[in-house]
Scaffold this motif. Structure first.
Motif, PDB file in Angstrom:
ATOM      1  N   PRO A  82       0.829  -1.201   0.000  1.00  0.00           N
ATOM      2  CA  PRO A  82       0.000   0.000   0.000  1.00  0.00           C
ATOM      3  C   PRO A  82       0.864   1.251   0.000  1.00  0.00           C
ATOM      4  O   PRO A  82       1.936   1.277   0.586  1.00  0.00           O
ATOM      5  N   LYS A  83       0.405   2.265  -0.685  1.00  0.00           N
ATOM      6  CA  LYS A  83       1.141   3.516  -0.751  1.00  0.00           C
ATOM      7  C   LYS A  83       1.235   4.130   0.638  1.00  0.00           C
ATOM      8  O   LYS A  83       0.223   4.377   1.293  1.00  0.00           O
ATOM      9  N   GLU A  84       2.467   4.391   1.080  1.00  0.00           N
ATOM     10  CA  GLU A  84       2.692   4.939   2.413  1.00  0.00           C
ATOM     11  C   GLU A  84       2.984   6.427   2.304  1.00  0.00           C
ATOM     12  O   GLU A  84       3.910   6.842   1.611  1.00  0.00           O
ATOM     13  N   HIS A  85       2.168   7.208   2.980  1.00  0.00           N
ATOM     14  CA  HIS A  85       2.376   8.658   2.977  1.00  0.00           C
ATOM     15  C   HIS A  85       3.631   8.983   3.772  1.00  0.00           C
ATOM     16  O   HIS A  85       4.010   8.259   4.694  1.00  0.00           O
ATOM     17  N   ARG A  86       4.277  10.080   3.409  1.00  0.00           N
ATOM     18  CA  ARG A  86       5.530  10.427   4.090  1.00  0.00           C
ATOM     19  C   ARG A  86       5.327  10.675   5.580  1.00  0.00           C
ATOM     20  O   ARG A  86       6.222  10.422   6.384  1.00  0.00           O
ATOM     21  N   LEU A  87       4.146  11.150   5.971  1.00  0.00           N
ATOM     22  CA  LEU A  87       3.882  11.339   7.399  1.00  0.00           C
ATOM     23  C   LEU A  87       3.750   9.995   8.107  1.00  0.00           C
ATOM     24  O   LEU A  87       4.198   9.847   9.248  1.00  0.00           O
ATOM     25  N   ASP A  88       3.113   9.022   7.431  1.00  0.00           N
ATOM     26  CA  ASP A  88       3.030   7.680   8.006  1.00  0.00           C
ATOM     27  C   ASP A  88       4.426   7.067   8.126  1.00  0.00           C
ATOM     28  O   ASP A  88       4.748   6.410   9.119  1.00  0.00           O
ATOM     29  N   ARG A  89       5.256   7.304   7.088  1.00  0.00           N
ATOM     30  CA  ARG A  89       6.623   6.787   7.123  1.00  0.00           C
ATOM     31  C   ARG A  89       7.420   7.446   8.246  1.00  0.00           C
ATOM     32  O   ARG A  89       8.193   6.784   8.935  1.00  0.00           O
ATOM     33  N   ARG A  90       7.218   8.743   8.444  1.00  0.00           N
ATOM     34  CA  ARG A  90       7.911   9.446   9.535  1.00  0.00           C
ATOM     35  C   ARG A  90       7.508   8.874  10.881  1.00  0.00           C
ATOM     36  O   ARG A  90       8.348   8.647  11.752  1.00  0.00           O
ATOM     37  N   GLN A  91       6.203   8.616  11.054  1.00  0.00           N
ATOM     38  CA  GLN A  91       5.733   8.075  12.323  1.00  0.00           C
ATOM     39  C   GLN A  91       6.280   6.674  12.551  1.00  0.00           C
ATOM     40  O   GLN A  91       6.675   6.321  13.672  1.00  0.00           O
ATOM     41  N   ARG A  92       6.332   5.878  11.469  1.00  0.00           N
ATOM     42  CA  ARG A  92       6.863   4.524  11.608  1.00  0.00           C
ATOM     43  C   ARG A  92       8.326   4.553  12.025  1.00  0.00           C
ATOM     44  O   ARG A  92       8.760   3.788  12.886  1.00  0.00           O
ATOM     45  N   ARG A  93       9.102   5.455  11.422  1.00  0.00           N
ATOM     46  CA  ARG A  93      10.521   5.533  11.760  1.00  0.00           C
ATOM     47  C   ARG A  93      10.719   6.063  13.171  1.00  0.00           C
ATOM     48  O   ARG A  93      11.675   5.689  13.855  1.00  0.00           O
ATOM     49  N   THR A  94       9.826   6.944  13.604  1.00  0.00           N
ATOM     50  CA  THR A  94       9.906   7.418  14.979  1.00  0.00           C
ATOM     51  C   THR A  94       9.725   6.263  15.957  1.00  0.00           C
ATOM     52  O   THR A  94      10.441   6.150  16.960  1.00  0.00           O
ATOM     53  N   GLU A  95       8.759   5.384  15.644  1.00  0.00           N
ATOM     54  CA  GLU A  95       8.527   4.227  16.503  1.00  0.00           C
ATOM     55  C   GLU A  95       9.711   3.261  16.455  1.00  0.00           C
ATOM     56  O   GLU A  95      10.092   2.684  17.471  1.00  0.00           O
ATOM     57  N   GLU A  96      10.307   3.093  15.277  1.00  0.00           N
ATOM     58  CA  GLU A  96      11.475   2.213  15.169  1.00  0.00           C
ATOM     59  C   GLU A  96      12.658   2.790  15.935  1.00  0.00           C
ATOM     60  O   GLU A  96      13.418   2.057  16.577  1.00  0.00           O
ATOM     61  N   PHE A  97      12.820   4.111  15.869  1.00  0.00           N
ATOM     62  CA  PHE A  97      13.897   4.762  16.610  1.00  0.00           C
ATOM     63  C   PHE A  97      13.675   4.590  18.114  1.00  0.00           C
ATOM     64  O   PHE A  97      14.617   4.332  18.865  1.00  0.00           O
ATOM     65  N   ALA A  98      12.412   4.750  18.558  1.00  0.00           N
ATOM     66  CA  ALA A  98      12.099   4.587  19.984  1.00  0.00           C
ATOM     67  C   ALA A  98      12.386   3.162  20.441  1.00  0.00           C
ATOM     68  O   ALA A  98      12.899   2.936  21.543  1.00  0.00           O
ATOM     69  N   ALA A  99      12.055   2.184  19.585  1.00  0.00           N
ATOM     70  CA  ALA A  99      12.312   0.786  19.945  1.00  0.00           C
ATOM     71  C   ALA A  99      13.807   0.502  20.023  1.00  0.00           C
ATOM     72  O   ALA A  99      14.252  -0.324  20.824  1.00  0.00           O
ATOM     73  N   MET A 100      14.590   1.215  19.209  1.00  0.00           N
ATOM     74  CA  MET A 100      16.029   0.974  19.180  1.00  0.00           C
ATOM     75  C   MET A 100      16.742   1.655  20.337  1.00  0.00           C
ATOM     76  O   MET A 100      17.599   1.062  20.996  1.00  0.00           O
ATOM     77  N   PHE A 101      16.414   2.929  20.602  1.00  0.00           N
ATOM     78  CA  PHE A 101      17.158   3.716  21.584  1.00  0.00           C
ATOM     79  C   PHE A 101      16.418   3.918  22.903  1.00  0.00           C
ATOM     80  O   PHE A 101      17.022   4.379  23.873  1.00  0.00           O
ATOM     81  N   GLY A 102      15.140   3.607  22.957  1.00  0.00           N
ATOM     82  CA  GLY A 102      14.413   3.724  24.215  1.00  0.00           C
ATOM     83  C   GLY A 102      14.676   2.528  25.108  1.00  0.00           C
ATOM     84  O   GLY A 102      15.308   1.540  24.714  1.00  0.00           O
ATOM     85  N   ARG A 103      14.180   2.606  26.323  1.00  0.00           N
ATOM     86  CA  ARG A 103      14.333   1.483  27.252  1.00  0.00           C
ATOM     87  C   ARG A 103      13.157   0.545  27.110  1.00  0.00           C
ATOM     88  O   ARG A 103      11.992   0.938  27.202  1.00  0.00           O
ATOM     89  N   ASN A 104      13.469  -0.729  26.874  1.00  0.00           N
ATOM     90  CA  ASN A 104      12.422  -1.722  26.758  1.00  0.00           C
ATOM     91  C   ASN A 104      11.797  -1.994  28.117  1.00  0.00           C
ATOM     92  O   ASN A 104      12.369  -1.690  29.174  1.00  0.00           O
TER      93      ASN A 104
END
Length: 243
Positions: A82-104
């Protein structure tokens, strides 16, 4: 000079985040490329089959009167993303960044540091080697003695401690957070970090090196703010609070 140091402070503050973002971006690009390659291969296979059928004498009028119809063959279709809007992509990367650098959940500060420190070291290894080599070349041009260089290294230990204390406070109070985009917080943090690096150049470096040496190093393209920002022991940062 203060503005230059603030700009360099911005690059230092977001350097680790940028490295992670590029990693995630590269993974997304690789996925898209794989889909395109698969589609191109499928198209090439269809073209080869059509060319082979056209050259086959059995498909012409001759021993067989009927042509073999390969046009009715249904090729499996690749699933379309499905076509991913750049805002959706930004939000997804924010969540991936949080999963990588945040505390589990349930992760201790020590466990977080053991997980993150190697990533920081690898991300900054090439840049640290580059700025260290730039310093060596600039000091040679300026005639900096071994004694002066050693005094600088000794003084920088306190500077690094101040930088880590300042950064840890920003992480704990939420000015810097891995869980959301906070550009105003980044800029606020960068301004203070730039001030620390600017004071270092005036109050420490300027008292060890002569004005002529400072001028020569600056004219060679070397920048102390960039050097200090990259060489700071970011691996010793405190873990962020849980989400």
């Amino acid at each position: 000079m203060a503005n230059v140091n603030k700009i360099l402070a911005v690059t230092t503050a977001v350097g680790l985040g940028l490295s992670a973002w590029l990693f995630l971006e590269n993974r997304s690009l690789e996925h898209g490329l794989a889909v395109q390659v698969a589609a191109a291969r499928q198209k090439d296979d269809q073209a080869r089959e059509a060319a082979a059928a056209a050259a086959d004498p059995w498909t012409e009028t001759g021993p067989r009167s009927a042509k073999i119809d390969i046009g009715s063959r249904v090729e499996p279709a690749l699933p379309k993303d499905p076509k991913e809007h750049r805002l959706d992509r930004r939000q997804r990367r924010t969540e991936e960044f949080a999963a990588m650098f945040g505390r589990n959940e349930g992760e201790t500060e020590e466990e977080w540091r053991e997980r993150i420190a190697p990533l920081i070291s690898v991300s900054l290894a090439t840049r640290r080697l580059r700025v260290a080599d730039n310093r060596r070349i600039a000091e040679d041009k300026a005639g900096v003695t071994r004694e002066q260089s050693a005094k600088l290294d000794q003084a920088f230990e306190k500077v690094y401690g101040d930088v880590l204390d300042y950064t840890n406070k920003a992480v704990q109070d939420g000015t810097l957070t891995p869980y959301e985009r906070n550009v105003s917080g980044w800029l606020d943090f960068a301004g203070g970090l730039g001030g620390l690096l600017n004071e270092t150049q005036g109050n420490i470096i300027g008292k060890i090196l002569t004005p002529e040496q400072l001028k020569t190093m600056s004219q060679s393209g070397f920048e102390w703010g960039e050097y200090l920002g990259m060489q700071a022991p970011w691996e010793k940062l405190s873990a962020p609070p849980p989400r």
